[in-house]
Scaffold this motif. Sequence first.
Motif, PDB file in Angstrom:
ATOM      1  N   UNK A 140       8.285 -17.949   4.381  1.00 38.16           N
ATOM      2  CA  UNK A 140       7.736 -17.408   3.143  1.00 38.16           C
ATOM      3  C   UNK A 140       7.493 -15.926   3.347  1.00 38.16           C
ATOM      4  N   UNK A 141       7.226 -15.211   2.271  1.00 33.18           N
ATOM      5  CA  UNK A 141       6.827 -13.802   2.336  1.00 33.18           C
ATOM      6  C   UNK A 141       5.325 -13.735   2.125  1.00 33.18           C
ATOM      7  N   UNK A 142       4.605 -13.143   3.061  1.00 35.49           N
ATOM      8  CA  UNK A 142       3.149 -13.125   3.026  1.00 35.49           C
ATOM      9  C   UNK A 142       2.583 -12.008   2.155  1.00 35.49           C
ATOM     10  N   UNK A 143       1.758 -12.384   1.202  1.00 37.73           N
ATOM     11  CA  UNK A 143       1.106 -11.416   0.320  1.00 37.73           C
ATOM     12  C   UNK A 143       0.217 -10.453   1.099  1.00 37.73           C
ATOM     13  N   UNK A 144      -0.589 -10.967   2.047  1.00 40.95           N
ATOM     14  CA  UNK A 144      -1.489 -10.104   2.810  1.00 40.95           C
ATOM     15  C   UNK A 144      -0.720  -9.095   3.657  1.00 40.95           C
ATOM     16  N   UNK A 156     -10.191  -3.006  -1.262  1.00 43.88           N
ATOM     17  CA  UNK A 156     -10.247  -2.588  -2.663  1.00 43.88           C
ATOM     18  C   UNK A 156      -9.135  -3.267  -3.452  1.00 43.88           C
ATOM     19  N   UNK A 157      -9.209  -3.091  -4.777  1.00 46.86           N
ATOM     20  CA  UNK A 157      -8.139  -3.570  -5.637  1.00 46.86           C
ATOM     21  C   UNK A 157      -6.951  -2.626  -5.547  1.00 46.86           C
ATOM     22  N   UNK A 158      -5.770  -3.140  -5.840  1.00 50.05           N
ATOM     23  CA  UNK A 158      -4.570  -2.300  -5.839  1.00 50.05           C
ATOM     24  C   UNK A 158      -4.469  -1.523  -7.147  1.00 50.05           C
ATOM     25  N   UNK A 159      -3.939  -0.321  -7.045  1.00 52.52           N
ATOM     26  CA  UNK A 159      -3.658   0.471  -8.249  1.00 52.52           C
ATOM     27  C   UNK A 159      -2.430  -0.107  -8.949  1.00 52.52           C
ATOM     28  N   UNK A 160      -2.174   0.343 -10.153  1.00 49.56           N
ATOM     29  CA  UNK A 160      -0.995  -0.122 -10.890  1.00 49.56           C
ATOM     30  C   UNK A 160       0.286   0.242 -10.158  1.00 49.56           C
ATOM     31  N   UNK A 162       0.604   0.616  -6.902  1.00 45.76           N
ATOM     32  CA  UNK A 162       0.692  -0.257  -5.727  1.00 45.76           C
ATOM     33  C   UNK A 162       1.106  -1.675  -6.122  1.00 45.76           C
ATOM     34  N   UNK A 163       0.633  -2.137  -7.266  1.00 45.52           N
ATOM     35  CA  UNK A 163       1.058  -3.454  -7.750  1.00 45.52           C
ATOM     36  C   UNK A 163       2.566  -3.484  -8.003  1.00 45.52           C
ATOM     37  N   UNK A 164       3.086  -2.393  -8.545  1.00 48.75           N
ATOM     38  CA  UNK A 164       4.529  -2.314  -8.799  1.00 48.75           C
ATOM     39  C   UNK A 164       5.312  -2.314  -7.488  1.00 48.75           C
ATOM     40  N   UNK A 165       4.792  -1.596  -6.499  1.00 46.14           N
ATOM     41  CA  UNK A 165       5.449  -1.584  -5.191  1.00 46.14           C
ATOM     42  C   UNK A 165       5.440  -2.981  -4.561  1.00 46.14           C
ATOM     43  N   UNK A 166       4.293  -3.660  -4.662  1.00 50.17           N
ATOM     44  CA  UNK A 166       4.191  -5.007  -4.116  1.00 50.17           C
ATOM     45  C   UNK A 166       5.153  -5.952  -4.827  1.00 50.17           C
ATOM     46  N   UNK A 197      -3.820  -9.439 -10.049  1.00 46.71           N
ATOM     47  CA  UNK A 197      -2.879  -9.440  -8.928  1.00 46.71           C
ATOM     48  C   UNK A 197      -2.433 -10.866  -8.593  1.00 46.71           C
ATOM     49  N   UNK A 198      -3.377 -11.798  -8.603  1.00 46.28           N
ATOM     50  CA  UNK A 198      -3.039 -13.196  -8.311  1.00 46.28           C
ATOM     51  C   UNK A 198      -2.051 -13.744  -9.337  1.00 46.28           C
ATOM     52  N   UNK A 199      -2.283 -13.432 -10.605  1.00 48.47           N
ATOM     53  CA  UNK A 199      -1.379 -13.908 -11.650  1.00 48.47           C
ATOM     54  C   UNK A 199       0.004 -13.285 -11.497  1.00 48.47           C
TER      55      UNK A 199
END
Length: 520
Positions: A140-144, A156-160, A162-166, A197-199
Motif C-alpha cells: 500500500x502507499x502510506x499516508x503518513x 498541523x493541518x496541511x495547506x491547500x 500541500x493537499x494537492x501535492x499529496x 484530508x481524510x475524505x
Amino acid sequence: MLIKGGTVFDGTGAAATRSDVRIEKGVIQELGNLEPRGDELVINAEGTYVTPGFVDILNHSDAYVTLFSNPVQESLLQQGITTILMGNEGSSLAPLVDGTFVNSVQKWGDISTLSVNWLSVSEYLQELKRHAFGINLATLAGHSTVRRGLIGDESRKLSQDELRQMEYMLKTALREGAFGISTGFGFTHARDTSPEEEELLMHIAANEQALYATHLRNEDKYFFSTLEKALALARKLPGVNMELSHLKVTGKENWGQFEDALALLSDAALSNVHFDVYPYRTTASVFYQFLPVWVSEGGKESILKNLRTQETRAQIITEMQQDRHDYANMVVAMGSASMPYFGKAFGEIARNQNKSPEDAALDALLASENRLIVFTEVMAEENVRAALAHPSGLVTSAGVGRSMQEAASGQFAHPRYFGAMPRFLGNYVRDEKLLSWEEAIRKITWGPAHKIGLHKRGKITQGFAADVVVFDPQTIQEKATFSNPYQYPTGIKYVIVNGEIAVDRGEFVGAKNGEVLIRS
C-alpha cells in the motif's frame, strides 16, 4: 506436481471436496480424480486439507525492515502465509519525497541498515524485483509517509497546496502499482489530519478503485464514535473499498462498545467495509503512543528532549500515573538498544531499581532512542472471538517475517509472527468450533485476496497461481508463546509458492520463489 487424495477447500467458502490438484509451470492446471504422470512429483495428501496459500492482509515486514534482512520470511512461510500486504497503518517505504523520509517507519524497525535508492512506488517495486523473496509481496502507499515528507515533524493541518501535492503523489503511487492507501491517524505524524484530508484520501482510493486501509484514530473510550465517523464517510462514498486495520477496543472499561461496533458493521449498506483481526488478546505496541499526546508533538527528537528535561519528565510521569494504562504489567519486547530487561515487565524493572513503573518505562524509551515495542494485554477474549467469527472479519498475523536465528538478539517477537494462522485454525476453528472450516479458510485466502485486488490468487481453481498449503487439521497448532516466541507451528505439511515447494513435510527447504505483485 500432483497433490493426491486431499480434501480441497477452494477458498471461497464453498463446501470442501475430495480432489487431486495438478500444478504445472507455477499454475494450477487441473482438479479432479487424476492419475499420476511419469515425470511428476506426487504429494500424498490423504487425511489432510489442501487450501490456497494464506494471504496476510496486514503485515509489517517492511516497517520492521526484516523484508531485506530476512528475505525468506521463514516465520510466515512456516505458518502457511504465501502472500503479504505491506505499507500498513500509514507507513510505507514508498512513495518518498526524499530518501530521508523513510523515517516514518523508524518507530518499528532499525532503518540504519536500510539503503534507500528509490523515491517512487515504481522505483521501489523495481528494487524489490532485484531481490529473491520466499513469499509474494504487495504494498500500500502510506499516508503518513507522504504527509511527513511534505511537512517534516510539524504538527498541523496541511495547506491547500500541500493537499494537492499529496493527492498527486498518492494517485501516482496507485497508478504505479500500489494496491491502495493506508492511514494511521493515531500515530504522531497523522494526528492532525483534518476531516477534509481524510475524505480526500477516501476519494482518491474510491476513484482509483483501490483499497483504503485505515487504522482508527481512537481505540479506547472514543472507539465507537470514531468508528461511526469512519463509516459515515464510507456511506457518503459508496464506491470506497474500506478495510479497518486490526479492529479492537482497548481497556476493560471500554470493551462493551465492541458488540455495538460489530452490529454496526453488519449493516448490509456497508458490504464494502471489512476489518481484520489477529487471534490474540495482547498487542505489540509502539510505546510512545501511551504517552500524553503533547509529548510526541514535533516527532522523535522532541520526545527525547522532553524525556531528558527533568521538569518536563516529572510532568510526563504525573500524567502517566493519572491515566488508565497499566504500565507495571507492560512487558519490554523490542528496542533499538540491547537492554538487559527484554522480556521483563516495567513493574519488575521498577522494583529492582527502586523507582516507579512509569519512571522505568521512560528510562527504557530513552535508552532505545524512542524505538520501544511493548506487550500489553488490552483486549477481551470474547471480543476477539466475536471479531474472528463476524462475516465482515478477515484474519491477519499483523506480523513480521522472522527467523530462528533472531532469537539470539534477546528481543521478544510477538508469537503471532510465528503462529497466528495455526492458532486461528487450531484453537478457534478445530477446538472451539467458532466457525466452519470453509468459512475460516475463506477469511485467510480468497477473502483478503479479493479485498486487496490480487490477480488470480487466493483460490484453488484452474488457471490461478499455485500458492497452496497442505495441513493436518488434527495437529495444526501454534507453539510460539510470549515467553518463547521463536517456535514454528505443527501440522503444516507443505507450503507451495508459485508452484515450488517452500515447506516440505514441515521443514523449510530454502526456496525463494515469491513474486513482487503490482496492481494493474
